[in-house]
Design a protein around this motif. Structure first.
Motif, PDB file in Angstrom:
ATOM      1  N   ILE A 190      -0.151   4.758   8.017  1.00 21.84           N
ATOM      2  CA  ILE A 190      -0.718   3.494   8.505  1.00 21.84           C
ATOM      3  C   ILE A 190      -0.132   2.326   7.722  1.00 21.84           C
ATOM      4  O   ILE A 190       0.299   1.317   8.303  1.00 21.84           O
ATOM      5  N   LEU A 191      -0.102   2.451   6.404  1.00 21.81           N
ATOM      6  CA  LEU A 191       0.446   1.386   5.558  1.00 21.81           C
ATOM      7  C   LEU A 191       1.925   1.165   5.828  1.00 21.81           C
ATOM      8  O   LEU A 191       2.405   0.029   5.837  1.00 21.81           O
ATOM      9  N   GLN A 192       2.642   2.247   6.054  1.00 21.71           N
ATOM     10  CA  GLN A 192       4.078   2.148   6.316  1.00 21.71           C
ATOM     11  C   GLN A 192       4.338   1.361   7.606  1.00 21.71           C
ATOM     12  O   GLN A 192       5.196   0.471   7.634  1.00 21.71           O
ATOM     13  N   LYS A 193       3.589   1.652   8.667  1.00 23.99           N
ATOM     14  CA  LYS A 193       3.758   0.931   9.926  1.00 23.99           C
ATOM     15  C   LYS A 193       3.320  -0.525   9.788  1.00 23.99           C
ATOM     16  O   LYS A 193       3.974  -1.434  10.296  1.00 23.99           O
ATOM     17  N   ASP A 253       5.112  -6.406   9.118  1.00 25.61           N
ATOM     18  CA  ASP A 253       5.168  -7.650   8.344  1.00 25.61           C
ATOM     19  C   ASP A 253       6.467  -7.795   7.552  1.00 25.61           C
ATOM     20  O   ASP A 253       6.566  -8.636   6.662  1.00 25.61           O
ATOM     21  N   PHE A 254       7.448  -6.940   7.839  1.00 24.62           N
ATOM     22  CA  PHE A 254       8.754  -6.962   7.177  1.00 24.62           C
ATOM     23  C   PHE A 254       8.636  -6.847   5.653  1.00 24.62           C
ATOM     24  O   PHE A 254       9.287  -7.581   4.900  1.00 24.62           O
ATOM     25  N   HIS A 276       3.545  -4.392   0.305  1.00 21.82           N
ATOM     26  CA  HIS A 276       2.401  -4.588   1.192  1.00 21.82           C
ATOM     27  C   HIS A 276       1.098  -4.184   0.489  1.00 21.82           C
ATOM     28  O   HIS A 276       0.090  -4.882   0.615  1.00 21.82           O
ATOM     29  N   ILE A 277       1.135  -3.096  -0.246  1.00 25.68           N
ATOM     30  CA  ILE A 277      -0.052  -2.686  -1.009  1.00 25.68           C
ATOM     31  C   ILE A 277      -0.404  -3.773  -2.020  1.00 25.68           C
ATOM     32  O   ILE A 277      -1.574  -4.138  -2.164  1.00 25.68           O
ATOM     33  N   GLU A 278       0.596  -4.302  -2.702  1.00 23.78           N
ATOM     34  CA  GLU A 278       0.344  -5.375  -3.669  1.00 23.78           C
ATOM     35  C   GLU A 278      -0.246  -6.605  -2.959  1.00 23.78           C
ATOM     36  O   GLU A 278      -1.192  -7.220  -3.457  1.00 23.78           O
ATOM     37  N   PHE A 279       0.295  -6.962  -1.799  1.00 20.04           N
ATOM     38  CA  PHE A 279      -0.227  -8.076  -1.018  1.00 20.04           C
ATOM     39  C   PHE A 279      -1.696  -7.855  -0.651  1.00 20.04           C
ATOM     40  O   PHE A 279      -2.534  -8.743  -0.817  1.00 20.04           O
TER      41      PHE A 279
END
Length: 53
Positions: free
Chosen positions: A18-21, A26-27, A33-36
């Motif tokens: 899920i996180l990868q997609k 969001d490029f 993305h995890i940090e965001f």
């Protein structure tokens, strides 16, 4: 740029997919993305100082 702390993180494979997609949408890399997401959650909880935003 400040030095970043690295540490191992174990995730459920389904959550990782899920996180990868989501990150790809969001490029971003999964890591950024995890940090965001964590930074946004810390802001929302009032745990992040203004200078860290």
């Amino acid at each position: 740029m400040s030095k970043k702390k690295s540490f191992p993180l174990r995730l459920d494979p389904e959550l990782y997919e899920i996180l990868q997609k989501w990150a790809a949408d969001d490029f971003r890399s999964v890591n950024s993305h995890i940090e965001f997401l964590l930074r946004e959650a810390a802001k929302k909880a009032g745990r992040l100082k203004k200078s860290q935003e």
